[in-house]
Design an enzyme around this catalytic site. Structure first.
Site, short mmCIF file in Angstrom:
data_model
loop_
_atom_site.label_atom_id
_atom_site.label_comp_id
_atom_site.label_asym_id
_atom_site.label_seq_id
_atom_site.Cartn_x
_atom_site.Cartn_y
_atom_site.Cartn_z
N ASP A 34 7.41 -71.52 47.96
CA ASP A 34 6.13 -71.26 47.29
C ASP A 34 6.10 -72.13 46.04
O ASP A 34 7.07 -72.15 45.27
CB ASP A 34 6.08 -69.76 46.93
N ILE A 35 5.02 -72.87 45.82
CA ILE A 35 4.99 -73.76 44.65
C ILE A 35 4.69 -73.01 43.35
O ILE A 35 4.82 -73.58 42.28
CB ILE A 35 3.97 -74.92 44.83
N GLN A 97 -4.17 -60.71 50.45
CA GLN A 97 -3.96 -62.05 51.03
C GLN A 97 -4.90 -63.07 50.38
O GLN A 97 -6.09 -62.79 50.17
CB GLN A 97 -4.22 -62.00 52.55
N HIS A 103 1.83 -65.32 56.68
CA HIS A 103 3.09 -65.73 56.07
C HIS A 103 3.80 -64.51 55.51
O HIS A 103 3.16 -63.56 55.05
CB HIS A 103 2.87 -66.79 54.98
N HIS A 105 6.58 -63.47 52.60
CA HIS A 105 7.25 -63.91 51.38
C HIS A 105 8.69 -63.38 51.39
O HIS A 105 8.91 -62.18 51.62
CB HIS A 105 6.56 -63.30 50.15
#
Ligand code: 5GP
Length: 142
Positions: A34-35, A97, A103, A105
């Site tokens: 995750d950025i 979301q 996805h 996490h």
């Protein structure tokens, strides 16, 4: 529920149209950092097949994502010297979301350290690159 949008940002990453800090890939799943991590090593695990979230994903693809999430959680414990792992998975806007390709996490945790708020700060590219390399190596070594 709206239909799957093939122009969502994770679909573009899956097609290779946008970059990512990849930590794991197989024929059915992709995992990358995750950025805007909530903790160092925060990883997202996606099915390659289009699915908006848990409400439309095939049970087999969801089960595979769970298997990959477990593999990453186990590797992250050593790669990030973690004391625990938080798993999160959000469905539809009301469920939290934001990006509409399913996805999971995987968030390494240290005792007594709170997670940052969601999407609060972009991590430096060189930090993400080094973390992705370390986690990918730990996954491959298992
Ligand atoms: P969710 O949809 O589960 O609420 O969260 C979406 C997650 O995607 C957030 O944690 C956010 O930081 C992350 N994110 C948003 N845009 C990008 C991106 O372009 N690349 C990556 N790797 N993560 C992203």
């Amino acid at each position: 529920m709206p239909s799957y949008d093939p122009n969502n940002i994770f679909a573009k990453i899956l097609r290779g149209e946008l970059p990512c800090y990849k930590v794991y890939e197989d024929d059915k799943a992709l995992a990358f950092l995750d950025i805007m991590p909530r903790a160092p090593g925060h990883t997202l695990v996606l099915p390659k097949a289009p699915a908006r979230n848990i409400l439309d994903v095939s049970p087999d693809d969801f089960a595979h994502v769970a298997r990959v999430a477990q593999k990453i959680a186990q590797a992250a414990m050593t790669a990030f010297d973690a004391d625990g792992i938080t798993i999160q998975q959000f469905n539809e806007g009301a469920g939290g979301q934001v990006v509409f390709h399913l996805h999971v996490h995987v968030i390494p945790r240290k005792s007594g350290v709170a997670m940052k708020p969601p999407a609060s700060e972009k991590e430096k590219p060189e930090v993400l690159a080094a973390q992705a390399k370390k986690l990918a190596a730990a996954i491959a070594a298992r």
